[in-house]
Scaffold this active site. Sequence first.
Site, PDB file in Angstrom:
ATOM      1  N   CYS A 129       0.837  -1.205   0.000  1.00  0.00           N
ATOM      2  CA  CYS A 129       0.000   0.000   0.000  1.00  0.00           C
ATOM      3  C   CYS A 129       0.872   1.255   0.000  1.00  0.00           C
ATOM      4  CB  CYS A 129      -0.946  -0.007   1.194  1.00  0.00           C
ATOM      5  SG  CYS A 129      -0.157  -0.076   2.823  1.00  0.00           S
ATOM      6  N   GLY A 162      -4.662  -5.541   9.270  1.00  0.00           N
ATOM      7  CA  GLY A 162      -5.120  -6.851   9.688  1.00  0.00           C
ATOM      8  C   GLY A 162      -3.964  -7.797   9.957  1.00  0.00           C
ATOM      9  N   ASN A 291      -5.177   2.734   2.945  1.00  0.00           N
ATOM     10  CA  ASN A 291      -4.102   1.812   2.601  1.00  0.00           C
ATOM     11  C   ASN A 291      -4.632   0.569   1.895  1.00  0.00           C
ATOM     12  OD1 ASN A 291      -5.187   1.509   5.363  1.00  0.00           O
ATOM     13  ND2 ASN A 291      -3.885  -0.295   5.476  1.00  0.00           N
TER      14      ASN A 291
END
Length: 315
Positions: A129, A162, A291
């Site tokens: 990202c 995550g 992102n």
Amino acid sequence: MTKKKVAIIGSGNIGTDLMFKIMRLSSYLEMGAMVGIDPESDGLARARRLGVPITAEGVEGLIALPGFDEIEVVFDATSAGAHRHNAKALEPYNKLMVDLTPAAIGPYVVPVANLEDHLDAANVNMVTCGGQATIPIVNAVSGVVPVHYAEIVASIASKSAGPGTRANIDEFTETTATAIEQVGRAARGKAIIVLNPAEPPMIMRDTVLMITERLSAEQRESVTVAIRERVAAVAEYVAGYRLKHDVQFSDEDAELDTLVDEDRSAAEYTKISVYLEVEGAAMYLPAYAGNLDIMTSAAMRTAERMITARQEVTA
């Protein structure tokens, strides 16, 4: 043009966001399968409700799905290690793979910088990202003047990172730094990622610092124009991508020699500072998760262009 079927491996945040983008926005792609390993994942549950074929058996489950032969593109939104396994399993089936992990089996691709150079690749890597947000800027500047050194700092909301992102921090920095050099065309590259726990969560911010030879007023104007044009080009597929501040220039002296390759060392340099913000489209995740939005948007744009290029060749 008939839409081409795609599969997404990885039913987490990135894969699910990509699914919604394809279903809502793409004129060239349609969902053929959503693949995960957790039968209780939200991504698989949403895909099932939307009528998308699913499997919780990973890449082996994908290969066994009815209709697998009709799938032309496979997006991998898992992890660097998992992508190596997935790519090997899918190699005999001649699928176009778009890799959203830092595995970097195939060439790095940033759509506005070098996509046209890799239209015939079988597996392309979307860097990271931070790379998708910042490498377009480094590449634009290097088209005007040589960039001796480029350093990027990608700051994202901790809530938008995550388990896949957290498990790949080392790969993130290494992959991004390498792509800054290979795609951005900087002589040396460095990448830093910051997971910010602030509440409310922050929108993605990216800082790009570059060192060049001492620039004249005319060169500074050319650099500024190149950066603004590049920001506009990225914003065509990432609507929330924007400059947060005017491009900054400062003249520096030989104290920067430690950052510059020896054969590029000089008595005088110019430091260019670019400040960016990436706001997400909020199709699946909150707007602060820019992102993830820039990764899925870049991946979809890449697959669409590669598919249309293949159609042009066979037409």
